[in-house]
Design a protein around this motif. Structure first.
Motif, PDB file in Angstrom:
ATOM      1  N   ALA A   1      69.058  65.213  61.987  1.00  0.00           N
ATOM      2  CA  ALA A   1      68.558  65.036  60.622  1.00  0.00           C
ATOM      3  C   ALA A   1      67.111  65.492  60.562  1.00  0.00           C
ATOM      4  O   ALA A   1      66.514  65.856  61.572  1.00  0.00           O
ATOM      5  N   GLY A   2      66.523  65.472  59.354  1.00  0.00           N
ATOM      6  CA  GLY A   2      65.115  65.802  59.176  1.00  0.00           C
ATOM      7  C   GLY A   2      64.455  64.751  58.296  1.00  0.00           C
ATOM      8  O   GLY A   2      65.086  64.228  57.380  1.00  0.00           O
ATOM      9  N   GLN A   3      63.204  64.401  58.564  1.00  0.00           N
ATOM     10  CA  GLN A   3      62.526  63.405  57.753  1.00  0.00           C
ATOM     11  C   GLN A   3      62.173  63.980  56.385  1.00  0.00           C
ATOM     12  O   GLN A   3      61.770  65.135  56.260  1.00  0.00           O
ATOM     13  N   ASP A   4      62.351  63.162  55.351  1.00  0.00           N
ATOM     14  CA  ASP A   4      62.102  63.619  53.982  1.00  0.00           C
ATOM     15  C   ASP A   4      61.541  62.464  53.161  1.00  0.00           C
ATOM     16  O   ASP A   4      61.201  61.405  53.731  1.00  0.00           O
TER      17      ASP A   4
ATOM     18  N   LEU B   1      61.668  51.368  42.946  1.00  0.00           N
ATOM     19  CA  LEU B   1      62.109  51.303  41.552  1.00  0.00           C
ATOM     20  C   LEU B   1      61.101  50.563  40.685  1.00  0.00           C
ATOM     21  O   LEU B   1      60.912  50.897  39.502  1.00  0.00           O
ATOM     22  N   ALA B   2      60.443  49.566  41.252  1.00  0.00           N
ATOM     23  CA  ALA B   2      59.455  48.781  40.504  1.00  0.00           C
ATOM     24  C   ALA B   2      58.058  49.407  40.569  1.00  0.00           C
ATOM     25  O   ALA B   2      57.103  48.825  40.054  1.00  0.00           O
ATOM     26  N   ALA B   3      57.944  50.578  41.201  1.00  0.00           N
ATOM     27  CA  ALA B   3      56.671  51.306  41.328  1.00  0.00           C
ATOM     28  C   ALA B   3      55.633  50.547  42.152  1.00  0.00           C
ATOM     29  O   ALA B   3      54.433  50.781  42.024  1.00  0.00           O
ATOM     30  N   ARG B   4      56.088  49.646  43.016  1.00  0.00           N
ATOM     31  CA  ARG B   4      55.164  48.987  43.944  1.00  0.00           C
ATOM     32  C   ARG B   4      54.811  49.923  45.101  1.00  0.00           C
ATOM     33  O   ARG B   4      53.796  49.742  45.768  1.00  0.00           O
ATOM     34  N   VAL B   5      55.694  50.882  45.372  1.00  0.00           N
ATOM     35  CA  VAL B   5      55.406  51.953  46.321  1.00  0.00           C
ATOM     36  C   VAL B   5      55.717  53.270  45.621  1.00  0.00           C
ATOM     37  O   VAL B   5      56.426  53.304  44.610  1.00  0.00           O
ATOM     38  N   ASP B   6      55.193  54.368  46.165  1.00  0.00           N
ATOM     39  CA  ASP B   6      55.365  55.675  45.529  1.00  0.00           C
ATOM     40  C   ASP B   6      56.502  56.493  46.135  1.00  0.00           C
ATOM     41  O   ASP B   6      57.000  57.430  45.494  1.00  0.00           O
ATOM     42  N   ALA B   7      56.898  56.168  47.352  1.00  0.00           N
ATOM     43  CA  ALA B   7      57.948  56.945  48.016  1.00  0.00           C
ATOM     44  C   ALA B   7      58.529  56.145  49.174  1.00  0.00           C
ATOM     45  O   ALA B   7      57.911  55.190  49.661  1.00  0.00           O
ATOM     46  N   ILE B   8      59.721  56.532  49.576  1.00  0.00           N
ATOM     47  CA  ILE B   8      60.338  56.040  50.808  1.00  0.00           C
ATOM     48  C   ILE B   8      60.453  57.239  51.732  1.00  0.00           C
ATOM     49  O   ILE B   8      60.841  58.333  51.292  1.00  0.00           O
ATOM     50  N   SER B   9      60.148  57.067  52.993  1.00  0.00           N
ATOM     51  CA  SER B   9      60.274  58.180  53.930  1.00  0.00           C
ATOM     52  C   SER B   9      61.026  57.753  55.177  1.00  0.00           C
ATOM     53  O   SER B   9      60.689  56.760  55.818  1.00  0.00           O
ATOM     54  N   THR B  10      62.051  58.516  55.483  1.00  0.00           N
ATOM     55  CA  THR B  10      62.823  58.377  56.713  1.00  0.00           C
ATOM     56  C   THR B  10      63.720  59.613  56.809  1.00  0.00           C
ATOM     57  O   THR B  10      63.481  60.627  56.133  1.00  0.00           O
TER      58      THR B  10
END
Length: 277
Positions: free
Chosen positions: A131-134, A190-199
């Motif tokens: 896989a690749g991180q995105d 979804l609640a905009a407490r973070v800007d992105a998820i990365s894995t």
């Protein structure tokens, strides 16, 4: 998908046991891990419960689904004679090495990236997937188009994963929100407490499949080869598992597992791309 299968098959066939046939139950070396599992009659596998497409526990039926689950069932069929002779144990990223060392499980198949540091603690098979991180972001957020846009942004990822180290290297200006499971990241995004998820992109595809308000950026950085993790130094078990992976790549069982899990979503996703880059 076919490119990944061919490359993995070629790699495994370079190994001493990679293209050899794997013996069925009753043909295992006495005292080996395979022999003990056969005698016990049940394979115990550490897997994620919160990663759709790889390892996911259905809240209604309780069934574990995904590509990793199908790989585990193929191992169980080989060692015990039936894919039903399996017990799944939820194994979050930070507990994988502990569960193997303490023999809570026979092996871990849980989007387990092969790294030099982890290989000091456990023994890995050759890769069965790459896989690749995105990045996963909200559909209406156009600020993030790649890892270079993460400066000052808050990114959610899992404790004990290789994603943390790569984000620190590739996006030193990002603020990391490190949690125990990626499922915790989704409501925060979804609640905009973070800007992105990365894995890994394949994990993110599974999360996106359940939330039409999220989109995969589609610009992977780095590669993540997945291996099966077993007790450190158990080379007999490792060689047997390598032989199984090579056989599944040849006889179509790998393709069927892919088609019924990851392939279902990749075939319909706008973000679909070859699994191996």
């Amino acid at each position: 998908m076919s490119t990944l299968r061919v490359l993995l098959a070629a790699l495994l066939c370079l190994l001493p046991t990679g293209c050899a046939g794997s013996g069925g139950p009753g043909e295992f070396p006495e005292g080996s891990t395979m022999d003990r599992i056969r005698d016990r009659g049940v394979l115990v596998v550490g897997i994620k419960f919160d990663q759709p497409l790889f390892g996911y526990k259905d809240p209604v039926s309780g069934r574990i689904t995904g590509f990793d689950a199908e790989m585990a069932r193929l191992v169980a069929k080989d060692l015990t004679g039936s894919e039903r002779n399996i017990r799944f144990v939820e194994t979050v990223s930070r507990e994988r090495e502990n569960f193997i060392a303490q023999q809570v499980v026979d092996l871990v198949i849980a989007t387990y990236s092969i790294t030099a540091a982890r290989a000091e603690l456990v023994t890995f098979t050759e890769p069965y997937y790459s896989a690749g991180q995105d990045l996963l972001v909200r559909v209406d957020d156009t600020r993030i188009g790649g890892v270079s846009d993460l400066d000052g942004k808050t990114v959610c990822t899992a404790r004990g994963s290789t994603s943390v180290e790569r984000l620190n290297s590739e996006a030193p200006g990002a603020k990391l929100e490190i949690v125990d499971a990626y499922s915790v990241c989704v409501p925060a995004l979804l609640a905009a407490r973070v800007d992105a998820i990365s894995t890994d992109d394949t994990i993110l595809l599974g999360l996106q499949a359940e939330q039409d308000r999220l989109r995969l950026v589609g610009k992977p950085f780095g590669q993540e080869p997945y291996g099966m993790g077993i007790r450190k130094g158990d080379v007999v078990f490792r060689d047997h598992l390598n032989g199984l992976i090579a056989r599944w790549l040849r006889d179509g069982q790998w393709d069927r597992a892919y088609r019924d899990t990851i392939g279902v979503y990749r075939a319909t996703s706008d973000q679909s791309k070859p699994a191996h880059r």
